[in-house]
Design a protein around this motif. Structure first.
Motif, PDB file in Angstrom:
ATOM      1  N   GLU A  50       0.449  -0.339 -20.384  1.00  0.00           N
ATOM      2  CA  GLU A  50       0.915  -1.811 -19.324  1.00  0.00           C
ATOM      3  C   GLU A  50       1.292  -1.190 -19.142  1.00  0.00           C
ATOM      4  O   GLU A  50       2.804  -1.482 -19.145  1.00  0.00           O
ATOM      5  N   ASN A  55       4.679  -7.637 -18.710  1.00  0.00           N
ATOM      6  CA  ASN A  55       3.511  -8.086 -19.834  1.00  0.00           C
ATOM      7  C   ASN A  55       3.902  -7.735 -20.926  1.00  0.00           C
ATOM      8  O   ASN A  55       3.016  -7.997 -21.928  1.00  0.00           O
ATOM      9  N   TRP A  56       4.516  -6.949 -21.221  1.00  0.00           N
ATOM     10  CA  TRP A  56       4.599  -5.868 -22.420  1.00  0.00           C
ATOM     11  C   TRP A  56       4.922  -7.000 -23.614  1.00  0.00           C
ATOM     12  O   TRP A  56       4.480  -7.041 -24.765  1.00  0.00           O
ATOM     13  N   THR A  59       1.939  -7.703 -25.170  1.00  0.00           N
ATOM     14  CA  THR A  59       1.140  -7.143 -26.239  1.00  0.00           C
ATOM     15  C   THR A  59       1.886  -6.507 -27.293  1.00  0.00           C
ATOM     16  O   THR A  59       0.556  -5.778 -28.285  1.00  0.00           O
TER      17      THR A  59
END
Length: 219
Positions: A50, A55-56, A59
């Protein structure tokens, strides 16, 4: 066996943690979350790519054991404020996400001298993160506080005095005078010790100082 997640696996310590985690019999599965694919890892390692680290946290897979070697330098980040966003804010966000996903063990690479009351901004930042991760109350929290880090950095690494410090640290490494530079340690040794401690220490909050971390990397 438990599953492991390695964050910061493109860095000096994170890549070493990944190396030893994938070789360990203690983990049934090893996953990484990175901006770019990591080369040279076992085919069995699941890589989540990513490009936007913002946005980690969305995820992260469910993993019982989470290692974080995430960190940068002021020079690479552009300012201390930007470094803080990565070293403190991103690390804490991911630790919170890991806890929400059921992680029971969290291993964080911090720094020798880390203290929320330090007058040095870098050490104060590290200490604030250590305290915040402690407050998340994982079943097992391990804070690693290595001395000056030795080893080959990536081409993108930018750090003032890196060449000089590494030369002195290499000379003092495991010598009778190593305490003069707060026990310099290779990133590979940090990785080895991190995996060993994650799988051998009991529940609770553990701070591993520079001297003990170096000893933990012994066979």
């Amino acid at each position: 066996m438990s599953s492991a997640l390695v964050l910061g696996s493109t860095g000096l310590c994170g890549s070493a943690i990944l190396k030893y985690a994938q070789a360990s019999d203690s983990f049934s599965k090893v996953t990484t979350v990175t901006r770019r694919k990591v080369d040279g890892v076992d085919a069995g390692v699941e890589q989540i790519v990513e490009p936007d680290s913002a946005n980690w946290s969305k995820t992260l897979p469910e993993s019982q054991v989470v290692f974080s070697g995430i960190g940068t330098t002021r020079a690479a980040a552009g300012s201390f404020a930007e470094q803080y966003k990565i070293d403190h804010d991103l690390n804490l966000e991911l630790a919170k996400a890991a806890k929400a996903n059921g992680a029971t063990t969290y291993v964080l690479v911090s720094s020798t001298g880390a203290s929320a009351s330090s007058f040095l901004p870098y050490l104060r930042m590290k200490g604030e993160l250590d305290d915040a991760v402690k407050d998340l109350d994982f079943e097992k929290t391990i804070i690693l506080r290595p001395g000056p880090l030795l080893g080959d950095r990536t081409k993108e690494f930018k750090g003032q005095g890196e060449g000089t410090l590494r030369a002195i640290g290499t000379w003092l490494h495991r010598s009778a005078f190593q305490r003069l530079l707060s026990y310099p340690i290779y990133g590979d040794e940090v990785g080895k010790a991190a995996v060993k401690l994650a799988t051998t220490l009991g529940p609770g909050y553990h701070i591993i100082d520079a001297k003990d971390l170096l000893a933990a990397s012994d066979p």
